[in-house]
Design a protein around this motif. Structure first.
Motif, PDB file in Angstrom:
ATOM      1  N   VAL A  67     -81.281 -20.352   7.567  1.00  0.00           N
ATOM      2  CA  VAL A  67     -80.583 -20.744   6.341  1.00  0.00           C
ATOM      3  C   VAL A  67     -81.189 -22.058   5.864  1.00  0.00           C
ATOM      4  O   VAL A  67     -81.391 -22.983   6.662  1.00  0.00           O
ATOM      5  CB  VAL A  67     -79.078 -20.936   6.604  1.00  0.00           C
ATOM      6  CG1 VAL A  67     -78.377 -21.451   5.357  1.00  0.00           C
ATOM      7  CG2 VAL A  67     -78.446 -19.633   7.048  1.00  0.00           C
ATOM      8  N   LYS A  68     -81.486 -22.141   4.573  1.00  0.00           N
ATOM      9  CA  LYS A  68     -82.045 -23.368   3.995  1.00  0.00           C
ATOM     10  C   LYS A  68     -81.283 -23.678   2.717  1.00  0.00           C
ATOM     11  O   LYS A  68     -81.168 -22.823   1.826  1.00  0.00           O
ATOM     12  CB  LYS A  68     -83.533 -23.174   3.691  1.00  0.00           C
ATOM     13  CG  LYS A  68     -84.257 -24.440   3.258  1.00  0.00           C
ATOM     14  CD  LYS A  68     -84.821 -25.204   4.435  1.00  0.00           C
ATOM     15  CE  LYS A  68     -85.711 -26.347   3.974  1.00  0.00           C
ATOM     16  NZ  LYS A  68     -86.291 -27.089   5.089  1.00  0.00           N
ATOM     17  N   ALA A  69     -80.756 -24.894   2.619  1.00  0.00           N
ATOM     18  CA  ALA A  69     -79.959 -25.262   1.443  1.00  0.00           C
ATOM     19  C   ALA A  69     -79.863 -26.782   1.363  1.00  0.00           C
ATOM     20  O   ALA A  69     -79.947 -27.472   2.384  1.00  0.00           O
ATOM     21  CB  ALA A  69     -78.565 -24.653   1.533  1.00  0.00           C
ATOM     22  N   PRO A  70     -79.660 -27.306   0.169  1.00  0.00           N
ATOM     23  CA  PRO A  70     -79.430 -28.748   0.068  1.00  0.00           C
ATOM     24  C   PRO A  70     -78.068 -29.117   0.627  1.00  0.00           C
ATOM     25  O   PRO A  70     -77.141 -28.305   0.654  1.00  0.00           O
ATOM     26  CB  PRO A  70     -79.498 -29.013  -1.447  1.00  0.00           C
ATOM     27  CG  PRO A  70     -79.138 -27.713  -2.067  1.00  0.00           C
ATOM     28  CD  PRO A  70     -79.649 -26.649  -1.146  1.00  0.00           C
ATOM     29  N   ILE A 117     -84.830 -15.014   6.008  1.00  0.00           N
ATOM     30  CA  ILE A 117     -84.466 -16.335   5.492  1.00  0.00           C
ATOM     31  C   ILE A 117     -83.540 -16.158   4.297  1.00  0.00           C
ATOM     32  O   ILE A 117     -83.803 -15.354   3.399  1.00  0.00           O
ATOM     33  CB  ILE A 117     -85.720 -17.108   5.031  1.00  0.00           C
ATOM     34  CG1 ILE A 117     -86.739 -17.215   6.166  1.00  0.00           C
ATOM     35  CG2 ILE A 117     -85.342 -18.488   4.509  1.00  0.00           C
ATOM     36  CD1 ILE A 117     -88.085 -17.773   5.717  1.00  0.00           C
ATOM     37  N   GLY A 118     -82.466 -16.930   4.279  1.00  0.00           N
ATOM     38  CA  GLY A 118     -81.593 -16.998   3.112  1.00  0.00           C
ATOM     39  C   GLY A 118     -81.545 -18.417   2.588  1.00  0.00           C
ATOM     40  O   GLY A 118     -81.381 -19.362   3.371  1.00  0.00           O
ATOM     41  N   VAL A 119     -81.726 -18.594   1.281  1.00  0.00           N
ATOM     42  CA  VAL A 119     -81.711 -19.931   0.684  1.00  0.00           C
ATOM     43  C   VAL A 119     -80.818 -19.926  -0.545  1.00  0.00           C
ATOM     44  O   VAL A 119     -80.517 -18.876  -1.115  1.00  0.00           O
ATOM     45  CB  VAL A 119     -83.138 -20.406   0.289  1.00  0.00           C
ATOM     46  CG1 VAL A 119     -84.094 -20.303   1.460  1.00  0.00           C
ATOM     47  CG2 VAL A 119     -83.680 -19.617  -0.899  1.00  0.00           C
ATOM     48  N   ARG A 120     -80.397 -21.112  -0.955  1.00  0.00           N
ATOM     49  CA  ARG A 120     -79.602 -21.238  -2.160  1.00  0.00           C
ATOM     50  C   ARG A 120     -80.507 -21.014  -3.379  1.00  0.00           C
ATOM     51  O   ARG A 120     -81.474 -21.743  -3.591  1.00  0.00           O
ATOM     52  CB  ARG A 120     -78.969 -22.621  -2.236  1.00  0.00           C
ATOM     53  CG  ARG A 120     -77.719 -22.779  -1.380  1.00  0.00           C
ATOM     54  CD  ARG A 120     -76.623 -21.853  -1.830  1.00  0.00           C
ATOM     55  NE  ARG A 120     -75.348 -22.133  -1.169  1.00  0.00           N
ATOM     56  CZ  ARG A 120     -74.414 -21.222  -0.993  1.00  0.00           C
ATOM     57  NH1 ARG A 120     -74.604 -19.968  -1.391  1.00  0.00           N
ATOM     58  NH2 ARG A 120     -73.277 -21.540  -0.421  1.00  0.00           N
ATOM     59  N   ALA A 121     -80.193 -20.014  -4.178  1.00  0.00           N
ATOM     60  CA  ALA A 121     -80.994 -19.699  -5.365  1.00  0.00           C
ATOM     61  C   ALA A 121     -80.994 -20.890  -6.316  1.00  0.00           C
ATOM     62  O   ALA A 121     -79.965 -21.519  -6.551  1.00  0.00           O
ATOM     63  CB  ALA A 121     -80.424 -18.470  -6.068  1.00  0.00           C
ATOM     64  N   GLY A 122     -82.181 -21.208  -6.838  1.00  0.00           N
ATOM     65  CA  GLY A 122     -82.333 -22.292  -7.795  1.00  0.00           C
ATOM     66  C   GLY A 122     -82.356 -23.672  -7.200  1.00  0.00           C
ATOM     67  O   GLY A 122     -82.620 -24.649  -7.903  1.00  0.00           O
ATOM     68  N   GLN A 123     -82.107 -23.787  -5.886  1.00  0.00           N
ATOM     69  CA  GLN A 123     -81.980 -25.108  -5.268  1.00  0.00           C
ATOM     70  C   GLN A 123     -82.980 -25.340  -4.136  1.00  0.00           C
ATOM     71  O   GLN A 123     -82.906 -26.346  -3.447  1.00  0.00           O
ATOM     72  CB  GLN A 123     -80.555 -25.302  -4.731  1.00  0.00           C
ATOM     73  CG  GLN A 123     -79.505 -25.250  -5.823  1.00  0.00           C
ATOM     74  CD  GLN A 123     -78.106 -25.507  -5.298  1.00  0.00           C
ATOM     75  OE1 GLN A 123     -77.862 -25.536  -4.091  1.00  0.00           O
ATOM     76  NE2 GLN A 123     -77.169 -25.690  -6.198  1.00  0.00           N
ATOM     77  N   VAL A 124     -83.904 -24.395  -3.956  1.00  0.00           N
ATOM     78  CA  VAL A 124     -84.924 -24.513  -2.906  1.00  0.00           C
ATOM     79  C   VAL A 124     -86.274 -24.129  -3.509  1.00  0.00           C
ATOM     80  O   VAL A 124     -86.384 -23.117  -4.205  1.00  0.00           O
ATOM     81  CB  VAL A 124     -84.599 -23.602  -1.699  1.00  0.00           C
ATOM     82  CG1 VAL A 124     -85.725 -23.638  -0.676  1.00  0.00           C
ATOM     83  CG2 VAL A 124     -83.279 -24.011  -1.055  1.00  0.00           C
ATOM     84  N   LEU A 125     -87.290 -24.922  -3.252  1.00  0.00           N
ATOM     85  CA  LEU A 125     -88.636 -24.630  -3.752  1.00  0.00           C
ATOM     86  C   LEU A 125     -89.281 -23.544  -2.898  1.00  0.00           C
ATOM     87  O   LEU A 125     -89.205 -23.586  -1.667  1.00  0.00           O
ATOM     88  CB  LEU A 125     -89.497 -25.884  -3.717  1.00  0.00           C
ATOM     89  CG  LEU A 125     -89.086 -27.024  -4.652  1.00  0.00           C
ATOM     90  CD1 LEU A 125     -89.900 -28.276  -4.347  1.00  0.00           C
ATOM     91  CD2 LEU A 125     -89.252 -26.623  -6.113  1.00  0.00           C
ATOM     92  N   VAL A 177     -86.474 -12.356   2.500  1.00  0.00           N
ATOM     93  CA  VAL A 177     -86.395 -13.721   1.973  1.00  0.00           C
ATOM     94  C   VAL A 177     -85.566 -13.607   0.707  1.00  0.00           C
ATOM     95  O   VAL A 177     -86.019 -13.051  -0.290  1.00  0.00           O
ATOM     96  CB  VAL A 177     -87.791 -14.312   1.669  1.00  0.00           C
ATOM     97  CG1 VAL A 177     -87.647 -15.726   1.121  1.00  0.00           C
ATOM     98  CG2 VAL A 177     -88.659 -14.314   2.911  1.00  0.00           C
ATOM     99  N   GLU A 178     -84.361 -14.152   0.751  1.00  0.00           N
ATOM    100  CA  GLU A 178     -83.402 -13.850  -0.321  1.00  0.00           C
ATOM    101  C   GLU A 178     -82.740 -15.121  -0.844  1.00  0.00           C
ATOM    102  O   GLU A 178     -82.354 -16.015  -0.081  1.00  0.00           O
ATOM    103  CB  GLU A 178     -82.343 -12.884   0.206  1.00  0.00           C
ATOM    104  CG  GLU A 178     -81.438 -12.334  -0.880  1.00  0.00           C
ATOM    105  CD  GLU A 178     -80.774 -11.018  -0.481  1.00  0.00           C
ATOM    106  OE1 GLU A 178     -79.873 -10.587  -1.203  1.00  0.00           O
ATOM    107  OE2 GLU A 178     -81.179 -10.418   0.546  1.00  0.00           O
ATOM    108  N   GLY A 179     -82.613 -15.163  -2.168  1.00  0.00           N
ATOM    109  CA  GLY A 179     -81.889 -16.240  -2.824  1.00  0.00           C
ATOM    110  C   GLY A 179     -80.428 -15.847  -2.984  1.00  0.00           C
ATOM    111  O   GLY A 179     -80.127 -14.801  -3.556  1.00  0.00           O
ATOM    112  N   ILE A 180     -79.528 -16.687  -2.488  1.00  0.00           N
ATOM    113  CA  ILE A 180     -78.091 -16.408  -2.501  1.00  0.00           C
ATOM    114  C   ILE A 180     -77.413 -17.341  -3.502  1.00  0.00           C
ATOM    115  O   ILE A 180     -77.666 -18.545  -3.515  1.00  0.00           O
ATOM    116  CB  ILE A 180     -77.485 -16.623  -1.096  1.00  0.00           C
ATOM    117  CG1 ILE A 180     -78.282 -15.866  -0.027  1.00  0.00           C
ATOM    118  CG2 ILE A 180     -76.017 -16.231  -1.077  1.00  0.00           C
ATOM    119  CD1 ILE A 180     -78.233 -14.382  -0.115  1.00  0.00           C
ATOM    120  N   ALA A 181     -76.529 -16.780  -4.325  1.00  0.00           N
ATOM    121  CA  ALA A 181     -75.821 -17.593  -5.332  1.00  0.00           C
ATOM    122  C   ALA A 181     -74.915 -18.601  -4.648  1.00  0.00           C
ATOM    123  O   ALA A 181     -74.369 -18.333  -3.574  1.00  0.00           O
ATOM    124  CB  ALA A 181     -75.012 -16.664  -6.244  1.00  0.00           C
TER     125      ALA A 181
END
Length: 271
Positions: A209-212, A241-249, A267-271
């Motif tokens: 998981v990757k997120a700000p 991998i799941g990351v916050r959509a719009g908030q991870v490069l 590799v998925e962007g999650i709202a």
């Protein structure tokens, strides 16, 4: 652009110049390749040359800044300030008295106090950020999405402690949290646990998981993943991998999606 290391600063420069825009790169000494910017003007600065940098920006009539790229946190004593920088030292002495979020927010505020507008990289080049949904053909399963949501909640809960921007979850539990070692080292740590049979991952289990962090200033500290992140995740035996959509490069979305398919990862962007 005040540029650190990695692939993202040159990528942003190519996007700006490809649109016909003008960009000046202030490359931080020792952490990037000044030759990676093609024909764009580049000048290399030590961290202790802040005064010279501000003078150059004003001489060029620059009002808009973006700060991008990796930079190991320096110590205050390592700055070796030039004469033109000495008057700013009391401000930065206080900036260093805290975690990374505190330091970076004070850096942004400093440039704003000098009359500059500071922009986030995704504001300049939205195509560098993670979109909503999967990059490749594979999507996270319902079980994996539940793990990802737990990971996002974990990162948010840990935000007041200014820890990291990533975690690994498997078997309904947290198995690793990023700290000062960085995401790649955290993934390698989990891979070592698997190799030594201290941790067993069943097929389809194990997610990064990757997120700000909550309240993180994305103008100056936007999380990022890249091809090496995917390769490390695969080597550790994780499913995706799941990351916050719009908030991870994520850089080149198409290339990352192709690599995800090649490695059999989601590799998925999650709202």
């Amino acid at each position: 652009m005040i540029a650190g290391g990695g692939d993202y600063p040159p990528a942003l420069a190519r996007i700006v110049t490809g649109r016909g825009g003008d960009i000046f790169i202030a490359a931080i000494e020792g952490v990037g390749d000044p030759s990676a910017y093609g024909d764009a003007p580049v000048k290399v600065y030590r961290l202790g040359q802040l005064g010279s940098l501000i003078e150059e920006l004003r001489r060029r009539g620059i009002a808009d800044l973006v700060m991008l790229g990796g930079l190991p946190r320096p110590s205050f004593g390592s700055l070796r300030p030039e004469l033109a920088t000495l008057r700013y030292l009391p401000y930065f002495a206080k900036a260093f008295q805290g975690g990374d979020d505190h330091l970076l927010s004070r850096v942004v505020r400093f440039f704003e106090d000098q009359g500059f507008r500071v922009h986030g990289p995704a504001e300049i080049a939205p195509e560098l950020a993670m979109p909503l949904g999967p990059l490749g053909r594979q999507s996270a399963t319902e079980h994996q999405k539940n793990l990802l949501q737990r990971g996002f909640s974990l990162i948010e809960a840990l935000s007041p402690f200014d820890v990291g921007q990533a975690a690994i979850l498997a078997d309904h539990r947290v198995v690793a949290v990023e700290a000062a070692e960085g995401t790649d080292a955290m993934i390698a740590r989990v891979g070592d646990l698997v190799a030594r049979r201290r941790l067993k991952l069943t097929e389809g289990d194990g997610v990064l998981v990757k997120a700000p962090k909550a309240g993180q200033d994305l103008r100056v500290d936007m999380p990022a993943i890249g091809e090496q992140t995917l390769r490390n995740v695969k080597a550790a035996g994780l499913a995706g991998i799941g990351v916050r959509a719009g908030q991870v490069l994520v850089g080149d979305r198409a290339a990352l999606g192709r690599l995800a398919d090649e490695l059999g990862l989601f590799v998925e962007g999650i709202a």
